[in-house]
Motif scaffolding. Structure first.
Motif, PDB file in Angstrom:
ATOM      1  N   LYS A  10     -83.818  85.467  37.246  1.00  0.00           N
ATOM      2  CA  LYS A  10     -83.986  86.916  37.324  1.00  0.00           C
ATOM      3  C   LYS A  10     -83.087  87.626  36.319  1.00  0.00           C
ATOM      4  N   ASN A  11     -81.890  87.091  36.134  1.00  0.00           N
ATOM      5  CA  ASN A  11     -80.993  87.657  35.136  1.00  0.00           C
ATOM      6  C   ASN A  11     -80.000  86.603  34.688  1.00  0.00           C
ATOM      7  N   VAL A  12     -79.379  86.851  33.546  1.00  0.00           N
ATOM      8  CA  VAL A  12     -78.310  85.989  33.058  1.00  0.00           C
ATOM      9  C   VAL A  12     -77.006  86.598  33.542  1.00  0.00           C
ATOM     10  N   GLU A  13     -76.424  85.995  34.533  1.00  0.00           N
ATOM     11  CA  GLU A  13     -75.186  86.520  35.103  1.00  0.00           C
ATOM     12  C   GLU A  13     -74.003  85.929  34.350  1.00  0.00           C
ATOM     13  N   PHE A  14     -73.283  86.777  33.650  1.00  0.00           N
ATOM     14  CA  PHE A  14     -72.142  86.363  32.848  1.00  0.00           C
ATOM     15  C   PHE A  14     -70.948  86.117  33.767  1.00  0.00           C
ATOM     16  N   LYS A  15     -70.515  84.856  33.854  1.00  0.00           N
ATOM     17  CA  LYS A  15     -69.447  84.501  34.789  1.00  0.00           C
ATOM     18  C   LYS A  15     -68.165  84.006  34.121  1.00  0.00           C
ATOM     19  N   LEU A  90     -85.142  84.993  27.919  1.00  0.00           N
ATOM     20  CA  LEU A  90     -83.759  84.732  28.300  1.00  0.00           C
ATOM     21  C   LEU A  90     -82.817  85.699  27.591  1.00  0.00           C
ATOM     22  N   LEU A  91     -83.088  85.938  26.324  1.00  0.00           N
ATOM     23  CA  LEU A  91     -82.245  86.828  25.539  1.00  0.00           C
ATOM     24  C   LEU A  91     -82.273  88.249  26.099  1.00  0.00           C
ATOM     25  N   ARG A  92     -83.454  88.733  26.463  1.00  0.00           N
ATOM     26  CA  ARG A  92     -83.558  90.083  27.034  1.00  0.00           C
ATOM     27  C   ARG A  92     -82.750  90.200  28.328  1.00  0.00           C
ATOM     28  N   LYS A  93     -82.740  89.140  29.100  1.00  0.00           N
ATOM     29  CA  LYS A  93     -81.969  89.156  30.355  1.00  0.00           C
ATOM     30  C   LYS A  93     -80.469  89.182  30.075  1.00  0.00           C
ATOM     31  N   TRP A  94     -80.043  88.517  29.005  1.00  0.00           N
ATOM     32  CA  TRP A  94     -78.636  88.574  28.608  1.00  0.00           C
ATOM     33  C   TRP A  94     -78.290  89.981  28.117  1.00  0.00           C
ATOM     34  N   GLN A  95     -79.172  90.589  27.347  1.00  0.00           N
ATOM     35  CA  GLN A  95     -78.893  91.900  26.769  1.00  0.00           C
ATOM     36  C   GLN A  95     -78.737  92.989  27.824  1.00  0.00           C
ATOM     37  N   LYS A  96     -79.289  92.777  29.002  1.00  0.00           N
ATOM     38  CA  LYS A  96     -79.123  93.752  30.085  1.00  0.00           C
ATOM     39  C   LYS A  96     -77.677  93.841  30.557  1.00  0.00           C
ATOM     40  N   ASN A  97     -76.861  92.848  30.198  1.00  0.00           N
ATOM     41  CA  ASN A  97     -75.443  92.861  30.553  1.00  0.00           C
ATOM     42  C   ASN A  97     -74.609  93.741  29.630  1.00  0.00           C
ATOM     43  N   ILE A  98     -75.192  94.181  28.508  1.00  0.00           N
ATOM     44  CA  ILE A  98     -74.411  94.755  27.409  1.00  0.00           C
ATOM     45  C   ILE A  98     -74.658  96.245  27.245  1.00  0.00           C
ATOM     46  N   ASN A 178     -72.698 100.807  33.596  1.00  0.00           N
ATOM     47  CA  ASN A 178     -71.945  99.831  34.390  1.00  0.00           C
ATOM     48  C   ASN A 178     -72.181  98.391  33.924  1.00  0.00           C
ATOM     49  N   SER A 179     -72.161  98.164  32.637  1.00  0.00           N
ATOM     50  CA  SER A 179     -72.468  96.846  32.094  1.00  0.00           C
ATOM     51  C   SER A 179     -71.288  95.891  32.236  1.00  0.00           C
ATOM     52  N   ASN A 180     -71.581  94.603  32.136  1.00  0.00           N
ATOM     53  CA  ASN A 180     -70.538  93.573  32.177  1.00  0.00           C
ATOM     54  C   ASN A 180     -69.799  93.467  30.853  1.00  0.00           C
TER      55      ASN A 180
END
Length: 252
Positions: A10-15, A90-98, A178-180
């Protein structure tokens, strides 16, 4: 990961970490901007980037955001490979963190509130949150002095605002998301030192899990970074704050 497996994410959760492994990059037929680059950024770190014009600072953040791909090597977010152009989902899901604040700010021909809560339908805008982030971005007092406050127009591409005011709107917009990961690309260059200090203090007092990457030519902006990297001759060198004034004398 296989395509079916990617669809389940669903998303790339940056941990943990953003990792560069043996990364090579160059524009067209030019010399390498990065040559066998290996480094990482830990989640929650505040990172400063310095270097000559054209050294590759903006290129580096574009690689992190997936707007550019390396010719060789890998860029990973934890265990997710984000440097494979075939994995756009996958890339679009990562970009949602930024959240990214570039040097050239885009403002729509709308109101302050529309530009801060950019892309959010009016019925879904959190008014209190807009007030909070505009205060942190040091733009609330200016907005309050306009005829209609948050509902005043900024003009086409922010023509009714100064460069510093436009930058503060863009920072408020980034904070609203509220991005990571928050990336500031010379995002305070048009501000006076006092206003810049207030904004940087607000950002550094946000959630400690926020990962901050700042490109800056100002010592005051870099003072509280966890790590500072100098980009030169296709390499990334970690330097101390004490080294920065000597380095900056060479390219300012």
């Amino acid at each position: 990961l296989k395509f079916r497996e990617l669809r389940k994410i669903k998303n790339v959760e940056f941990k943990e970490k953003i990792i560069f492994k043996n990364v090579y990059f160059k524009h067209n037929d030019n010399n390498n901007i990065f040559f066998n680059l290996n480094f990482h950024i830990n989640k929650g770190e505040k990172i400063g980037l310095v270097g000559n014009t054209g050294a590759g600072k903006s290129t580096l953040v574009n690689l992190i955001m997936g707007f550019l791909y390396p010719q060789k090597g890998e860029i990973l977010v934890d265990n997710f490979l984000i440097s494979d152009p075939s994995k756009t989902d996958l890339l679009r899901k990562w970009q949602k963190n930024i959240s990214y604040v570039p040097q050239n700010i885009y403002l729509k021909d709308g109101t302050f509130i529309e530009n801060i809560a950019f892309g959010i339908k009016s019925e879904n805008i959190n008014f209190d949150k807009v007030l909070e982030v505009s205060k942190k971005a040091q733009i609330k007092n200016f907005i309050d002095q306009t005829e209609k406050g948050l509902f005043s127009k900024v003009g086409e591409r922010g023509v009714l605002l100064s460069g510093g005011q436009a930058q503060r709107i863009a920072i408020a917009r980034a904070l609203y998301r509220n991005s990571n990961v928050l990336i500031l690309d010379e995002a305070t260059s048009a501000l006076d030192n006092f206003t810049e200090k207030q904004i940087i203090n607000s950002i550094f007092n946000l959630d400690p899990s926020l990962t901050l990457i700042m490109i800056s030519h100002r010592l005051t902006t870099l003072r509280y970074c966890d790590r500072i990297f100098h980009i030169q001759n296709s390499k990334l060198e970690e330097v101390t704050y004490e080294d920065i004034s000597k380095i900056m004398d060479k390219f300012l």
